[in-house]
Motif scaffolding. Structure first.
Motif, mmCIF file in Angstrom:
data_model
loop_
_atom_site.group_PDB
_atom_site.id
_atom_site.type_symbol
_atom_site.label_atom_id
_atom_site.label_comp_id
_atom_site.label_asym_id
_atom_site.label_seq_id
_atom_site.Cartn_x
_atom_site.Cartn_y
_atom_site.Cartn_z
ATOM 1 N N GLU A 40 20.880 26.085 33.626
ATOM 2 C CA GLU A 40 22.286 25.820 33.362
ATOM 3 C C GLU A 40 22.908 25.247 34.633
ATOM 4 N N PRO A 41 23.790 24.310 34.503
ATOM 5 C CA PRO A 41 24.438 23.792 35.714
ATOM 6 C C PRO A 41 25.312 24.865 36.350
ATOM 7 N N LYS A 42 25.268 24.922 37.653
ATOM 8 C CA LYS A 42 26.092 25.903 38.362
ATOM 9 C C LYS A 42 27.516 25.365 38.448
ATOM 10 N N LEU A 43 28.426 26.094 37.843
ATOM 11 C CA LEU A 43 29.818 25.664 37.819
ATOM 12 C C LEU A 43 30.554 26.264 39.007
ATOM 13 N N LYS A 44 31.435 25.477 39.588
ATOM 14 C CA LYS A 44 32.184 25.918 40.749
ATOM 15 C C LYS A 44 33.277 26.903 40.324
ATOM 16 N N ALA A 45 33.394 27.974 41.086
ATOM 17 C CA ALA A 45 34.425 28.977 40.816
ATOM 18 C C ALA A 45 35.793 28.406 41.153
ATOM 19 N N GLU A 46 36.761 28.717 40.303
ATOM 20 C CA GLU A 46 38.133 28.255 40.514
ATOM 21 C C GLU A 46 39.070 29.450 40.551
ATOM 22 N N LEU A 47 39.990 29.425 41.493
ATOM 23 C CA LEU A 47 41.032 30.437 41.611
ATOM 24 C C LEU A 47 42.375 29.710 41.618
ATOM 25 N N ARG A 48 43.306 30.156 40.777
ATOM 26 C CA ARG A 48 44.630 29.524 40.694
ATOM 27 C C ARG A 48 45.719 30.580 40.820
ATOM 28 N N LEU A 49 46.731 30.246 41.594
ATOM 29 C CA LEU A 49 47.902 31.104 41.728
ATOM 30 C C LEU A 49 49.094 30.408 41.095
#
Length: 122
Positions: A40-49
């Motif tokens: 599976e492609p490694k998806l980049k973690a996203e954090l949003r405020l």
């Protein structure tokens, strides 16, 4: 004469079958050796405020995560300094920040805590 022509045609037919079988064998071997497992492609973690609400001395900030394995630890940064170390266990979290000064602007960010990354400045 008919016999020679028949043998010649048979020889050409056998040769074509040999070439076709060899080609199919090579393609099959390439296919089998290249597809041992899928990844599976490694998806980049996203954090949003997102600022939900604010008063003179308090702020309510919504933290949303995507592609992040939970539970994990994050730093809440206020003006580049660590304001809080948070243990995160859900993808959506409402953060409450108090003790803010009236009539002052603040910049909030988040950073993932990783074993190899040093703690941001305090």
């Amino acid at each position: 004469m008919k016999s020679k022509s028949f043998n010649s045609s048979l020889y050409i037919l056998n040769y074509k079958l040999y070439i076709l079988n060899s080609f199919l064998l090579i393609i099959s071997l390439l296919f089998l050796s290249s597809c041992k497992h899928t990844t599976e492609p490694k998806l980049k973690a996203e954090l949003r405020l997102e600022l939900e609400d604010v008063s003179c001395t308090e702020a309510w900030i919504k933290l949303t995560t995507t592609n992040l394995s939970l539970p994990t630890a994050i730093y809440l940064l206020k003006d580049g300094n660590v304001a809080r170390n948070i243990s995160l266990s859900s993808a959506d979290t409402l953060l409450y920040v108090d003790s803010l000064l009236p009539n002052k602007s603040y910049r909030f960010d988040v950073a993932l805590v990783t074993p190899t990354s040093p703690q941001p400045t305090t």
